[in-house]
Design a protein around this motif. Structure first.
Motif, PDB file in Angstrom:
ATOM      1  N   GLN A   2       0.833  -1.197   0.000  1.00  0.00           N
ATOM      2  CA  GLN A   2       0.000   0.000   0.000  1.00  0.00           C
ATOM      3  C   GLN A   2       0.872   1.254   0.000  1.00  0.00           C
ATOM      4  O   GLN A   2       1.995   1.247   0.504  1.00  0.00           O
ATOM      5  CB  GLN A   2      -0.930   0.004   1.215  1.00  0.00           C
ATOM      6  N   LYS A   3       0.331   2.303  -0.584  1.00  0.00           N
ATOM      7  CA  LYS A   3       1.088   3.540  -0.733  1.00  0.00           C
ATOM      8  C   LYS A   3       0.121   4.707  -0.771  1.00  0.00           C
ATOM      9  O   LYS A   3      -0.973   4.594  -1.325  1.00  0.00           O
ATOM     10  CB  LYS A   3       1.909   3.479  -2.033  1.00  0.00           C
ATOM     11  N   TYR A   4       0.515   5.823  -0.176  1.00  0.00           N
ATOM     12  CA  TYR A   4      -0.311   7.026  -0.232  1.00  0.00           C
ATOM     13  C   TYR A   4       0.305   7.997  -1.240  1.00  0.00           C
ATOM     14  O   TYR A   4       1.485   8.339  -1.144  1.00  0.00           O
ATOM     15  CB  TYR A   4      -0.395   7.687   1.148  1.00  0.00           C
ATOM     16  N   GLU A  59       0.631   4.827 -11.347  1.00  0.00           N
ATOM     17  CA  GLU A  59       1.624   5.706 -10.736  1.00  0.00           C
ATOM     18  C   GLU A  59       2.572   6.191 -11.830  1.00  0.00           C
ATOM     19  O   GLU A  59       2.997   5.406 -12.684  1.00  0.00           O
ATOM     20  CB  GLU A  59       2.411   4.951  -9.676  1.00  0.00           C
TER      21      GLU A  59
END
Length: 210
Positions: A2-4, A59
């Motif tokens: 997971q990544k913000y 991304e």
């Protein structure tokens, strides 16, 4: 994983390893891009389709600032990295003028994956029909499905369905099905043109015996 990330929704689909040129003019996105340039950070481009964010995007990283205008607008070069799925969308992000979200980062795409012969042949057939040069390269690092997806007549919704598929084999099978449909349509158009071209010409017809 997971990544913000900050998010820049656009009415298009971006694929991993795809080069994309953007003209940035909205103040909130000028802020986002300036932060990416200053900090070497990335941002996400979720697909915005029919007035909605259906949930998947890519991304991207800024590879170059091509031009900056006196009023703050800028032209940038970007490159897709990997596909994500939005887990939590915030608009705006806390203390920021732009949106952001918690993302599930999907596996990186395969590099130089196997390319189905049937797909390559159908692409050649399509490009013969439209009389365009076929410059796709099966030896490029970018998966072949991502190379051709924008250039074989898919709708935005179909491009998005491709983005959601996790494997190159699944994507190539999907593209073969779509190319079959597109080529069949083009063949029918050619047959119709031939029938139309016959009208108005003198015809040597055999009399019918009743």
């Amino acid at each position: 994983m997971q990544k913000y990330l900050p998010l820049f929704p656009l009415n298009l689909v971006v694929y991993p390893m795809e080069a994309l040129n953007l003209h940035i003019f909205e103040p909130r996105y000028r802020t986002l891009i300036n932060e990416c340039l200053d900090n070497g950070t990335t941002f996400g481009i979720p697909a915005f389709i029919n007035g909605k964010l259906p949930g998947f995007g890519t991304e991207v990283k800024v590879t170059a600032l091509s031009k900056k205008y006196e009023d703050g607008r800028m032209d940038i070069k970007t490159e897709g990295i990997r596909v994500f799925r939005i887990l939590d969308f915030q608009n705006p992000m806390a203390l920021k003028p732009y949106a952001g979200g918690l993302l599930e980062m999907l596996p990186m795409p395969e590099v130089r994956p196997f390319v189905m012969v049937g797909l390559v042949e159908r692409v050649k057939t399509l490009y013969r029909f439209i009389d365009e040069e076929n410059t796709f390269d099966v030896n490029k690092p970018q998966p072949y499905s991502y190379q051709i997806a924008h250039k074989i007549g898919l709708t935005l919704e179909e491009e998005y369905q491709l983005l959601k598929m996790p494997t190159e084999a699944e994507r190539q099978g999907y593209l073969i099905q779509n190319l079959e449909r597109i080529i069949n349509t083009l063949q029918e158009i050619e047959r119709t043109k031939e029938r139309i071209s016959m009208n108005g010409h003198f015809k040597n017809l055999d009399p019918l015996n009743f």
